[in-house]
Design a protein around this motif. Sequence first.
Motif: not given
Length: 761
Positions: A386-396, A281-294
Amino acid sequence: MTVSTAGGDAAATASDARPVPGPVRVGPEDPRYGELVRGDNHRFVGRPDHVELVRSTEQVRDALDRALAAGQRVAVRSGGHCPEAFVAHPEVEAVIDLSLMSQVSYDPQYNAIAIEAGATVGHVYKALYRNWNVTLPAGVCTAVGVGGHISGGGYGPLSRLHGLVADHLYAVEVVHVDRTGQVRTVIATREPDDPHRALWWAHTGAGGGNFGIVTRFWMRSPGATGTDPAGLLPKPPASLLTAMVNWSWEQCELPAFTRIVRNFMGWHVANSGVDSPFAGLFASLWVRHRSGGGLTMFVQVDSTAPGAAAKLEAFLAAVDEGVGVTPFVLRRELPWLTASRYMGQGDSGPVMGARLKTKAAYLRDVHTDEQIATLYRWFHREDYFGRESLMMLNGYGGAINAVGAADTASVQRDSVIKAAYSASWGDPSEDDAHLAWLRGLYGELYADTGGVPVPGELTDGSYINYPDVDLADPDHNRSGIPWHHLYFKDNYAALQAVKAAWDPRDVFHHALSVRLPEDDMTYPTAHIPEHYDFQTIYAGEKDAPPVQPWDIGRPQPALVAVHDTGAIVGDVLDVGCGLGDNAAFLAGRGHRVTAIDVAEAAVREARRRAKAKGVDVECAVADAIRLTGYDGRFDTILDSACFHSLAEDERERYLVALRAASRPGGRLHMFCFAREFEAPFPGPHRHTAAYLREVVGSVWNVLSVEAATFASSLGVEDIAAMIKSEYPDDDVDPGRLDGLALDELGRATMPVWHVTAERRP
């Protein structure tokens, strides 16, 4: 098996025998130039003399040979997805582009699948799947070139199940430059008896642009048997169960956000062991700046695996536990190849005009509440858009962590999450705002360890395929831990040994490339004083003119050669002028020359020699580290073997003083003993090209670092006597001196680096 040749390709893979068209050479006048001098990150646009698109290993070798003969700095590109200016750098004069080398084929000679280094991840996926129903655990951005992806380790959604891409690397073909400057081709394998196995090893995680030009990879999983290519690499899932989960920021106040992040990270801490039943199972959590989503979470699991649906639901429930809000959830079952593009950027390439900055971290445990609050605060900054500013937490973890830290160059083998932090924008005027936001977030997130993810209980450094030059900048990395330890940890010394063996002239380098080892000295260094007393050295006996190894009675031929190219112009300052032969030569060529030295005896002799030659040289006793009275006077500054006599704590002050003495646009020409090459006799501090670029580049704009040769006054007997004097307890082996490089006068020569730099405004 290893094959190394100077004249032909190292090996031929199974392919048709049709003639290969010639390379495509694109210069500034060509309409294609603008496209080919930039990669995925439009913050950086190169200005090379040309870009050469090559189609074969032989063409790579020829292109490199031509560039070296022309004295050009070379960079290589496969896919162009590097987020830093490693290729699109103003000092790069020749780009060798591998994008036309994209063949994927079965090679019976190596019983492996051969992949040319210009292929993209998406092309490789399709070729492997459609031909043999196999795959590699590569990434989701299908436009990425495999040349850098594999060399840097490479990971993706199937890595928890099958390890890193580099874990499946059997052999690598590299075009490199040896110690003599000869362009050669080598194939190195993972076979234990391969004498060049270390070169293979270095390409399992050190990243691109370090040792040579990779032209081909051979992929075969460890333990694979038989000769059927369909059995040499992992089988992909027939189809995937996927879920996309979305939380809006309106739903996620700090308590809910904290719970989501802690649940996601905590699940990976608990379920990322080598034998975990959830490795598939692989999961990736993307957190975007509030100006670009959730917040968006992507999840996938092999639909044919036992209990696949239950595992997916168990994971979703674990992340949702205690959050208290209802997200949007979209579940789908997709064929594997379609699903492999579900999260990523398609084959079409980057967003038009994208400007990027990326940072990364390996995570071993859950963020503290303080760190999560930091993330929440930065992603809610109201003074930043920052609509395209984000953090990705990727399963490892999973199968990745079944490999030992030293077994490959990918050293981080006990992390459970790989984090990426990025900003993307289009308007150049917004550069400072986006860079400040990303640097601020990252620096505060890891504030307890100096603003970077230092290897320790919670973090384990950074990922070289998400390179970040800030890690080499003490303004951003306040940890005291060098950048290379954050990327390579204890593997760095072994990587330096590979660098010394395969790229001893440092032809391939960039801001985060492996440096040549600092201890690569022909002679021990204990005899080198911290500070040289040139007053005493020059004093000699009574009033006799001093005779020194550098007293050749004529200008240095390397300086004459540089002057003859027209590179020395206007008023000249000769720093550490010694006995004045260089200064007299330049004055005789029409330059107004000021010659300074700290030793009064040397300055007296310099005046005498200038007068004897009938030229006018202003000679003065002065300490260049504390240079005063010369501000803004010189168009050219010459350092002929002065820098390498300075102590470490003097070097930056010296360079600052020289900068102050130069006019706007002024040039510095520095000749410094080279550490990379065998020294014919003991000498002062010797420096690598990488070190000189770094140190000189901290004050000046370095334009080039090129190999040159210095003449000496020492014959073979003189050198034997010097060695005996410096090392009285050692016997001098006459055979050791048989291979000395001698000039036409029978005097030994010394390898040096010629640094050309321009005054920074």
